[in-house]
Scaffold this motif. Sequence first.
Motif, PDB file in Angstrom:
ATOM      1  N   TYR A  26       0.819  -1.205   0.000  1.00  0.00           N
ATOM      2  CA  TYR A  26       0.000   0.000   0.000  1.00  0.00           C
ATOM      3  C   TYR A  26       0.865   1.271   0.000  1.00  0.00           C
ATOM      4  CZ  TYR A  26      -3.530  -3.449   0.564  1.00  0.00           C
ATOM      5  OH  TYR A  26      -4.322  -4.547   0.327  1.00  0.00           O
ATOM      6  N   VAL A  27       0.177   2.412  -0.187  1.00  0.00           N
ATOM      7  CA  VAL A  27       0.887   3.679  -0.391  1.00  0.00           C
ATOM      8  C   VAL A  27       2.007   3.932   0.630  1.00  0.00           C
ATOM      9  CG1 VAL A  27       0.606   6.201  -0.422  1.00  0.00           C
ATOM     10  CG2 VAL A  27      -1.004   4.761  -1.663  1.00  0.00           C
ATOM     11  N   PRO A  28       1.767   3.799   1.953  1.00  0.00           N
ATOM     12  CA  PRO A  28       2.858   4.121   2.891  1.00  0.00           C
ATOM     13  C   PRO A  28       4.095   3.250   2.678  1.00  0.00           C
ATOM     14  CG  PRO A  28       0.777   3.883   4.048  1.00  0.00           C
ATOM     15  CD  PRO A  28       0.531   3.431   2.641  1.00  0.00           C
ATOM     16  N   GLU A  29       3.879   1.948   2.388  1.00  0.00           N
ATOM     17  CA  GLU A  29       5.030   1.056   2.176  1.00  0.00           C
ATOM     18  C   GLU A  29       5.795   1.435   0.905  1.00  0.00           C
ATOM     19  OE1 GLU A  29       1.914  -1.893   2.416  1.00  0.00           O
ATOM     20  OE2 GLU A  29       3.418  -3.237   3.277  1.00  0.00           O
ATOM     21  N   VAL A  30       5.030   1.855  -0.126  1.00  0.00           N
ATOM     22  CA  VAL A  30       5.684   2.262  -1.376  1.00  0.00           C
ATOM     23  C   VAL A  30       6.536   3.514  -1.118  1.00  0.00           C
ATOM     24  CG1 VAL A  30       5.335   3.043  -3.755  1.00  0.00           C
ATOM     25  CG2 VAL A  30       3.848   1.286  -2.798  1.00  0.00           C
ATOM     26  N   LEU A  31       5.980   4.433  -0.330  1.00  0.00           N
ATOM     27  CA  LEU A  31       6.718   5.665  -0.031  1.00  0.00           C
ATOM     28  C   LEU A  31       7.996   5.348   0.743  1.00  0.00           C
ATOM     29  CD1 LEU A  31       3.754   8.045   0.958  1.00  0.00           C
ATOM     30  CD2 LEU A  31       5.131   8.149  -1.107  1.00  0.00           C
ATOM     31  N   ILE A  32       7.920   4.385   1.651  1.00  0.00           N
ATOM     32  CA  ILE A  32       9.101   4.012   2.451  1.00  0.00           C
ATOM     33  C   ILE A  32      10.160   3.372   1.550  1.00  0.00           C
ATOM     34  CG2 ILE A  32       9.891   2.454   4.301  1.00  0.00           C
ATOM     35  CD1 ILE A  32       7.139   3.087   5.691  1.00  0.00           C
ATOM     36  N   ALA A  33       9.729   2.503   0.638  1.00  0.00           N
ATOM     37  CA  ALA A  33      10.675   1.869  -0.301  1.00  0.00           C
ATOM     38  C   ALA A  33      11.311   2.932  -1.203  1.00  0.00           C
ATOM     39  CB  ALA A  33       9.963   0.816  -1.144  1.00  0.00           C
ATOM     40  N   ALA A  34      10.462   3.867  -1.667  1.00  0.00           N
ATOM     41  CA  ALA A  34      10.979   4.913  -2.567  1.00  0.00           C
ATOM     42  C   ALA A  34      11.985   5.791  -1.834  1.00  0.00           C
ATOM     43  CB  ALA A  34       9.824   5.752  -3.103  1.00  0.00           C
ATOM     44  N   ARG A  35      11.742   6.033  -0.549  1.00  0.00           N
ATOM     45  CA  ARG A  35      12.689   6.851   0.224  1.00  0.00           C
ATOM     46  C   ARG A  35      14.030   6.119   0.349  1.00  0.00           C
ATOM     47  NH1 ARG A  35      11.248   8.195   6.361  1.00  0.00           N
ATOM     48  NH2 ARG A  35      11.621   5.963   6.464  1.00  0.00           N
ATOM     49  N   ALA A  36      13.974   4.804   0.570  1.00  0.00           N
ATOM     50  CA  ALA A  36      15.220   4.026   0.675  1.00  0.00           C
ATOM     51  C   ALA A  36      15.994   4.113  -0.638  1.00  0.00           C
ATOM     52  CB  ALA A  36      14.902   2.572   1.022  1.00  0.00           C
ATOM     53  N   MET A  37      15.254   3.978  -1.742  1.00  0.00           N
ATOM     54  CA  MET A  37      15.907   4.067  -3.054  1.00  0.00           C
ATOM     55  C   MET A  37      16.527   5.450  -3.246  1.00  0.00           C
ATOM     56  SD  MET A  37      15.292   2.841  -6.638  1.00  0.00           S
ATOM     57  CE  MET A  37      16.044   3.551  -8.086  1.00  0.00           C
ATOM     58  N   LYS A  38      15.760   6.480  -2.874  1.00  0.00           N
ATOM     59  CA  LYS A  38      16.224   7.856  -3.058  1.00  0.00           C
ATOM     60  C   LYS A  38      17.537   8.085  -2.296  1.00  0.00           C
ATOM     61  CE  LYS A  38      14.223  12.458  -2.600  1.00  0.00           C
ATOM     62  NZ  LYS A  38      13.088  13.187  -2.038  1.00  0.00           N
ATOM     63  N   GLU A  39      17.606   7.569  -1.080  1.00  0.00           N
ATOM     64  CA  GLU A  39      18.820   7.786  -0.270  1.00  0.00           C
ATOM     65  C   GLU A  39      20.030   7.087  -0.897  1.00  0.00           C
ATOM     66  OE1 GLU A  39      18.340   7.224   3.911  1.00  0.00           O
ATOM     67  OE2 GLU A  39      16.680   8.660   3.993  1.00  0.00           O
ATOM     68  N   SER A  40      19.824   5.862  -1.402  1.00  0.00           N
ATOM     69  CA  SER A  40      20.934   5.173  -2.062  1.00  0.00           C
ATOM     70  C   SER A  40      21.345   5.917  -3.322  1.00  0.00           C
ATOM     71  CB  SER A  40      20.539   3.737  -2.430  1.00  0.00           C
ATOM     72  OG  SER A  40      20.540   2.939  -1.275  1.00  0.00           O
ATOM     73  N   MET A  41      20.340   6.480  -4.012  1.00  0.00           N
ATOM     74  CA  MET A  41      20.638   7.217  -5.250  1.00  0.00           C
ATOM     75  C   MET A  41      21.492   8.450  -4.976  1.00  0.00           C
ATOM     76  SD  MET A  41      19.669   5.772  -7.987  1.00  0.00           S
ATOM     77  CE  MET A  41      19.772   7.091  -9.190  1.00  0.00           C
ATOM     78  N   VAL A  42      21.296   9.077  -3.817  1.00  0.00           N
ATOM     79  CA  VAL A  42      22.109  10.256  -3.467  1.00  0.00           C
ATOM     80  C   VAL A  42      23.588   9.854  -3.413  1.00  0.00           C
ATOM     81  CG1 VAL A  42      22.620  11.904  -1.604  1.00  0.00           C
ATOM     82  CG2 VAL A  42      20.247  11.451  -2.250  1.00  0.00           C
ATOM     83  N   LEU A  43      23.858   8.654  -2.862  1.00  0.00           N
ATOM     84  CA  LEU A  43      25.241   8.177  -2.785  1.00  0.00           C
ATOM     85  C   LEU A  43      25.779   7.810  -4.170  1.00  0.00           C
ATOM     86  CD1 LEU A  43      24.871   5.767   0.294  1.00  0.00           C
ATOM     87  CD2 LEU A  43      25.749   8.100   0.305  1.00  0.00           C
ATOM     88  N   LEU A  44      24.877   7.254  -4.969  1.00  0.00           N
ATOM     89  CA  LEU A  44      25.302   6.691  -6.257  1.00  0.00           C
ATOM     90  C   LEU A  44      25.418   7.738  -7.370  1.00  0.00           C
ATOM     91  CD1 LEU A  44      25.924   3.880  -7.412  1.00  0.00           C
ATOM     92  CD2 LEU A  44      23.512   3.671  -8.036  1.00  0.00           C
ATOM     93  N   GLU A  45      24.597   8.776  -7.267  1.00  0.00           N
ATOM     94  CA  GLU A  45      24.477   9.737  -8.371  1.00  0.00           C
ATOM     95  C   GLU A  45      25.823  10.306  -8.870  1.00  0.00           C
ATOM     96  OE1 GLU A  45      21.162  12.293  -7.545  1.00  0.00           O
ATOM     97  OE2 GLU A  45      20.317  11.572  -9.434  1.00  0.00           O
ATOM     98  N   PRO A  46      26.718  10.751  -7.971  1.00  0.00           N
ATOM     99  CA  PRO A  46      27.982  11.303  -8.486  1.00  0.00           C
ATOM    100  C   PRO A  46      28.753  10.301  -9.344  1.00  0.00           C
ATOM    101  CG  PRO A  46      27.758  11.684  -6.113  1.00  0.00           C
ATOM    102  CD  PRO A  46      26.640  10.798  -6.509  1.00  0.00           C
ATOM    103  N   LEU A  47      28.687   9.024  -8.969  1.00  0.00           N
ATOM    104  CA  LEU A  47      29.403   7.999  -9.744  1.00  0.00           C
ATOM    105  C   LEU A  47      28.750   7.768 -11.096  1.00  0.00           C
ATOM    106  CD1 LEU A  47      29.974   7.083  -6.580  1.00  0.00           C
ATOM    107  CD2 LEU A  47      30.978   5.176  -7.787  1.00  0.00           C
TER     108      LEU A  47
END
Length: 209
Positions: free
Chosen positions: A57-78
């Motif tokens: 459901y929506v809250p779980e999707v938002l939590i997963a998307a936040r986890a992805m977003k945080e990893s992307m912050v680390l990965l983006e410069p590379l």
Amino acid sequence: MAELEQLTEAIKKGDRNTGNKLTGEMIEAGRAPDQILGALISGMEDVGRRFKANQMYVPEVLIAARAMKESMVLLEPLLIEAGIRPKYTAVIGTVEGDLHDIGKNLVSMMWKGSNIGVVDLGTNVPAAKFADAIREHNAQVVGLSALLTTTMPGMQQATETIREAGIDGVKIIVGGAPITQAFADKIGADAYAPDAASAVDVVKEILDT
Ligand code: B12
């Protein structure tokens, strides 16, 4: 379990601490950034499938998307350094007069999770601003969201303005609770999607062909 699979699992569960730790470790160890990105995308694809099947459901999707977003912050410069760019660029926004953004944000997150670059114009977006942003960012797709029956004409206005601007080849995808396929057809949009996971499928369908 291999680290990449563990990362996919962490995203599926929305476990941002493990996601960040694994992403950081793999970057340190010199793992290819596209492999790390692939593991993140696999996680969000699974989230999309389960959301569509009403197993998530929506809250779980938002939590997963936040986890992805945080990893992307680390990965983006590379990714930038390696010249790895999102496959497509999309502009998204909620049409003029409408302040609802939860559904639009979900679509935006799912698109990002599928390696589609997203320029989010926010809410209450005037028609001309969509056209300007599509041009400025060379977007292949624009997503229009409306949650009010009273702002559906605003979606039609945005569609007309984008068409009149003569922007070559941009695909207009519409969505939001009161929007239907029939309405999308009526206003001349290229596609309609009922939810965020389908919005990913639709972009792939109309652009990967
Ligand atoms: C939360 C909410 C608000 C919040 C919005 C907060 C925010 N940041 O978004 C606040 C309190 C601000 C609000 C205000 C108003 N609201 Co309101 N709101 C809602 C509510 C409860 C939930 C909407 C929501 O977020 N749903 C969850 C998301 C995930 O679902 P979704 O938006 O449908 O998105 C999914 C799909 O539609 C699709 N999708 C969405 N956008 C896009 C875009 C693309 C491109 C694609 C492909 C797909 C897509 O994918 C999404 C994810 O799967 C709904 C009722 C409801 N149950 O829907 C009323 C509702 C939409 N609101 C309503 C009304 C009337 C108002 C107000 C006019 C109330 C008032 N008198 O002030 C104001 C209008 C303000 C404005 N100018 O916009 C009515 C609309 C009635 C109508 N038929 O027009 C509703 C239906 C409530 C009702 N039953 O009366 N609201």
